[in-house]
Design a protein around this motif. Structure first.
Motif, PDB file in Angstrom:
ATOM      1  N   UNK A  91       0.841  -1.199   0.000  1.00  0.00           N
ATOM      2  CA  UNK A  91       0.000   0.000   0.000  1.00  0.00           C
ATOM      3  C   UNK A  91       0.880   1.255   0.000  1.00  0.00           C
ATOM      4  N   UNK A  92       0.456   2.265  -0.751  1.00  0.00           N
ATOM      5  CA  UNK A  92       1.216   3.520  -0.783  1.00  0.00           C
ATOM      6  C   UNK A  92       1.358   4.094   0.621  1.00  0.00           C
ATOM      7  N   UNK A  93       0.346   3.899   1.460  1.00  0.00           N
ATOM      8  CA  UNK A  93       0.384   4.441   2.819  1.00  0.00           C
ATOM      9  C   UNK A  93       1.469   3.796   3.676  1.00  0.00           C
ATOM     10  N   UNK A  94       1.966   2.628   3.274  1.00  0.00           N
ATOM     11  CA  UNK A  94       3.069   2.008   3.994  1.00  0.00           C
ATOM     12  C   UNK A  94       4.390   2.710   3.708  1.00  0.00           C
ATOM     13  N   UNK A  95       4.498   3.313   2.524  1.00  0.00           N
ATOM     14  CA  UNK A  95       5.723   4.012   2.122  1.00  0.00           C
ATOM     15  C   UNK A  95       5.623   5.500   2.438  1.00  0.00           C
ATOM     16  N   UNK A 102      -9.722   7.061   4.245  1.00  0.00           N
ATOM     17  CA  UNK A 102     -10.416   5.996   3.536  1.00  0.00           C
ATOM     18  C   UNK A 102     -11.159   6.584   2.330  1.00  0.00           C
ATOM     19  N   UNK A 103     -11.219   5.831   1.227  1.00  0.00           N
ATOM     20  CA  UNK A 103     -10.620   4.508   1.022  1.00  0.00           C
ATOM     21  C   UNK A 103      -9.227   4.548   0.386  1.00  0.00           C
ATOM     22  N   UNK A 104      -8.683   5.756   0.152  1.00  0.00           N
ATOM     23  CA  UNK A 104      -7.467   5.841  -0.649  1.00  0.00           C
ATOM     24  C   UNK A 104      -6.280   5.157   0.006  1.00  0.00           C
ATOM     25  N   UNK A 105      -6.240   5.089   1.348  1.00  0.00           N
ATOM     26  CA  UNK A 105      -5.066   4.506   1.998  1.00  0.00           C
ATOM     27  C   UNK A 105      -4.958   3.001   1.757  1.00  0.00           C
ATOM     28  N   UNK A 106      -5.991   2.403   1.181  1.00  0.00           N
ATOM     29  CA  UNK A 106      -5.920   0.977   0.814  1.00  0.00           C
ATOM     30  C   UNK A 106      -5.345   0.771  -0.586  1.00  0.00           C
ATOM     31  N   UNK A 107      -5.057   1.846  -1.309  1.00  0.00           N
ATOM     32  CA  UNK A 107      -4.544   1.731  -2.686  1.00  0.00           C
ATOM     33  C   UNK A 107      -3.090   1.260  -2.678  1.00  0.00           C
ATOM     34  N   UNK A 114      -2.074   1.077 -12.445  1.00  0.00           N
ATOM     35  CA  UNK A 114      -3.222   0.787 -13.317  1.00  0.00           C
ATOM     36  C   UNK A 114      -4.304   1.863 -13.239  1.00  0.00           C
ATOM     37  N   UNK A 115      -4.021   2.956 -12.562  1.00  0.00           N
ATOM     38  CA  UNK A 115      -4.970   4.085 -12.450  1.00  0.00           C
ATOM     39  C   UNK A 115      -6.297   3.648 -11.846  1.00  0.00           C
ATOM     40  N   UNK A 116      -6.220   2.778 -10.866  1.00  0.00           N
ATOM     41  CA  UNK A 116      -7.427   2.288 -10.192  1.00  0.00           C
ATOM     42  C   UNK A 116      -7.355   2.558  -8.686  1.00  0.00           C
ATOM     43  N   UNK A 117      -6.789   3.691  -8.302  1.00  0.00           N
ATOM     44  CA  UNK A 117      -6.614   4.026  -6.887  1.00  0.00           C
ATOM     45  C   UNK A 117      -7.926   4.384  -6.204  1.00  0.00           C
ATOM     46  N   UNK A 118      -8.944   4.724  -6.989  1.00  0.00           N
ATOM     47  CA  UNK A 118     -10.187   5.221  -6.412  1.00  0.00           C
ATOM     48  C   UNK A 118     -10.225   6.729  -6.277  1.00  0.00           C
ATOM     49  N   UNK A 119      -9.111   7.405  -6.603  1.00  0.00           N
ATOM     50  CA  UNK A 119      -9.079   8.864  -6.580  1.00  0.00           C
ATOM     51  C   UNK A 119      -9.520   9.400  -7.938  1.00  0.00           C
ATOM     52  N   UNK A 120     -10.179  10.552  -7.980  1.00  0.00           N
ATOM     53  CA  UNK A 120     -10.593  11.121  -9.264  1.00  0.00           C
ATOM     54  C   UNK A 120      -9.400  11.626 -10.053  1.00  0.00           C
ATOM     55  N   UNK A 121      -9.556  11.667 -11.367  1.00  0.00           N
ATOM     56  CA  UNK A 121      -8.469  12.124 -12.237  1.00  0.00           C
ATOM     57  C   UNK A 121      -8.445  13.637 -12.361  1.00  0.00           C
ATOM     58  N   UNK A 151     -10.470   1.359  -4.042  1.00  0.00           N
ATOM     59  CA  UNK A 151      -9.422   1.028  -5.009  1.00  0.00           C
ATOM     60  C   UNK A 151      -9.746  -0.258  -5.769  1.00  0.00           C
ATOM     61  N   UNK A 152      -9.516  -0.236  -7.067  1.00  0.00           N
ATOM     62  CA  UNK A 152      -9.763  -1.390  -7.916  1.00  0.00           C
ATOM     63  C   UNK A 152     -11.136  -1.434  -8.541  1.00  0.00           C
ATOM     64  N   UNK A 153     -12.044  -0.555  -8.113  1.00  0.00           N
ATOM     65  CA  UNK A 153     -13.417  -0.619  -8.611  1.00  0.00           C
ATOM     66  C   UNK A 153     -13.690   0.299  -9.789  1.00  0.00           C
TER      67      UNK A 153
END
Length: 383
Positions: A91-95, A102-107, A114-121, A151-153
Motif C-alpha cells: 500500500x502507498x500508505x506504507x511508504x 479511507x478509502x485511498x489509503x488501501x490503494x 493501473x490508475x485504479x486508486x479510487x481517486x478522481x483524475x 481502489x480497484x473498482x
C-alpha cells in the motif's frame, strides 16, 4: 539499400499523409522513428516547430513529451519491485504514511500503476499551484486529492497525482537518498544512453527544443519559478514534474522502447527482467472503461473503449474501438502517450517499435484519430 522487412511504398505514403496533415494546418510538424527487428526502418522529420514555419523539425529535435514522462517512472517502479524495495501489493500508505484517509489509503502500487486508486483524475490539486518541486506536489496531492471509490473498482486516468506519489515512493525507498531527477538519470537515462532526455531543458538541448504550442488544449497552466510564461515549466532547465515534465528526442525514446521490445535490456544493460515486461504488457483492468476516455468517446460519438491498462502501459487488447495504438496492431501492442503530441509503442507480434512526436497540440479526440491512422499505416508496412 532497400529494407526487406518493410514496404517502401507504404512508408512513402505514410510520409505523404503526414505532410498533407501539416500542410492543412492540423499540426505544425512531426518526427517519427520506427524500428523493426532492432533496425531503424523509418527516421523522418517533417514540417516546423512553430506556426510561422521559422524553425524546421529535425531528426534530433527535442520535444516536451508530457505524459510519456510517466513511462520512465513506471519502469523504475517496476525495477524497484524487482529489487525488493516494495511490492506491487504494498500500500502507498506504507511508504508514504501521511497518505491517509479511507478509502485511498488501501490503494497499492498496483492500483497506482493501473490508475485504479479510487481517486478522481484531477489535472491540478489546487488551481495555479506551482508544482515543479516534488515535495510540494506530494503535499498538494495528499492534501487535496481524496479517494471517492474503493481502489480497484474504477479506472480514472490520473494526469498527475498517481505519478507524484509513485515518484515519492521511489525517492523514499532509494538506498542512496537521491532526488528523483538523480534516480531517473542514474538508473535509467544514462544506462540506456539517453543523453537528450531530462526533467527540464538542459543547455545542450536548448537550441533544438520545440517549445510547446498549447493551442488551448490543456485545461491548466504550468508555471515555473525560473522560466517565464503560463507554461514556463516546459522551458525551464530543471523541474520535478514527474508526470509531464520531461523532454526527449525520437532517438532517445527509440532506445527506451527498444529496451522494452527486447524484454528489458539494451546493449548489455538490463533495466527489467523479461518476466516483468511480460506482466507489464498484460491487461489488468478487465472490462473497466477509462473514465477520462469514456468522456472523450461519448463527446465524439464513439463507442466507449475498455481502459486496457497494464502495469503502467496502455495495451491494445482485443476488440474493435477507436484507439491511438491502432486497429491493425496485435492485441499485445503496448505503449504510452503524451497529451496531444506524442506516442510510443511496441508491437511484439510484428517486432516493431514506434516513436512519434509532433508540434502543435491536438485535442484528445483528434490526437487519438491521428495516431490510430499512423499506427495502422506503420504496422501495415511490415512485410
Amino acid at each position: 539499400m532497400a529494407n526487406p522487412t518493410m514496404d517502401a511504398a507504404r512508408l512513402d505514403e505514410l510520409e505523404r499523409v503526414i505532410r498533407a496533415d501539416i500542410d492543412g494546418g492540423r499540426y505544425f510538424g512531426a518526427a517519427l522513428k520506427v524500428s523493426r527487428h532492432g533496425r531503424t526502418v523509418l527516421d523522418i522529420a517533417v514540417g516546423h516547430a512553430d506556426p510561422e514555419r521559422t524553425h524546421p523539425i529535425t531528426t534530433d529535435s527535442v520535444f516536451s513529451v508530457f505524459s510519456i514522462t510517466k513511462a520512465f517512472v513506471n519502469v523504475l517502479v517496476l525495477r524497484a519491485v524487482e529489487l525488493g524495495r516494495f511490492a506491487l501489493t504494498t500500500r502507498m500508505s506504507e511508504i508514504v504514511p501521511e497518505f491517509t484517509g479511507q478509502p485511498r489509503e488501501r490503494a497499492s502500487i498496483f492500483h497506482f500503476l493501473t490508475h485504479t486508486t479510487g481517486m478522481p483524475g484531477v489535472w491540478e490539486p489546487v488551481p495555479g499551484l506551482l508544482l515543479e518541486e516534488l515535495h510540494e506536489a506530494v503535499e498538494a496531492v495528499i492534501g487535496h486529492v481524496h479517494g471517492s471509490v474503493e481502489p480497484g473498482s474504477r479506472c480514472d486516468y490520473a494526469p498527475m497525482a498517481n505519478h507524484v506519489l509513485l515518484a515519492e515512493a521511489l525517492r523514499r525507498t532509494d538506498p542512496r537518498g537521491r532526488s528523483i531527477g538523480q534516480i531517473l538519470r542514474e538508473d535509467l537515462w544514462d544506462p540506456l544512453g539517453m543523453t537528450d532526455t531530462n526533467l527540464g531543458i538542459l543547455p545542450h538541448m536548448r537550441d533544438r527544443h520545440v517549445v510547446p504550442q498549447m493551442r488551448g488544449v490543456l485545461p491548466i497552466t504550468s508555471k515555473s519559478r525560473t522560466s517565464p510564461g503560463d507554461y514556463g515549466l516546459y522551458t525551464a532547465e530543471r523541474n520535478e514534474a514527474v508526470w509531464a515534465g520531461s523532454a526527449s528526442t525520437t532517438g532517445d525514446l527509440q532506445r527506451f522502447m527498444e529496451m522494452l521490445r527486447r524484454g528489458g535490456a539494451l546493449e548489455g544493460v538490463r533495466i527489467l527482467s523479461p518476466q516483468t515486461v511480460a506482466a507489464a504488457r498484460r491487461v489488468w483492468t478487465a472490462d473497466l472503461p477509462n473514465e477520462l476516455y469514456r468522456t472523450v468517446a461519448l463527446r465524439n460519438g464513439d463507442a466507449v473503449p475498455p481502459a486496457n491498462l497494464g502495469l503502467g502501459f496502455n495495451v491494445r487488447g482485443d476488440g474493435m474501438f477507436v484507439t491511438q495504438l491502432g486497429t491493425l496492431t496485435s492485441p499485445e501492442t503496448f505503449g504510452n502517450y503524451g497529451a496531444g503530441t506524442g506516442l510510443v509503442w511496441v508491437d511484439p507480434a510484428t517486432d516493431l517499435s514506434f516513436v512519434g512526436l509532433s508540434a502543435g497540440l491536438l485535442t484528445q479526440a483528434d490526437n487519438i484519430a491521428r495516431y490510430q491512422r499512423i499506427s495502422d499505416m506503420v504496422v501495415a508496412a511490415a512485410i
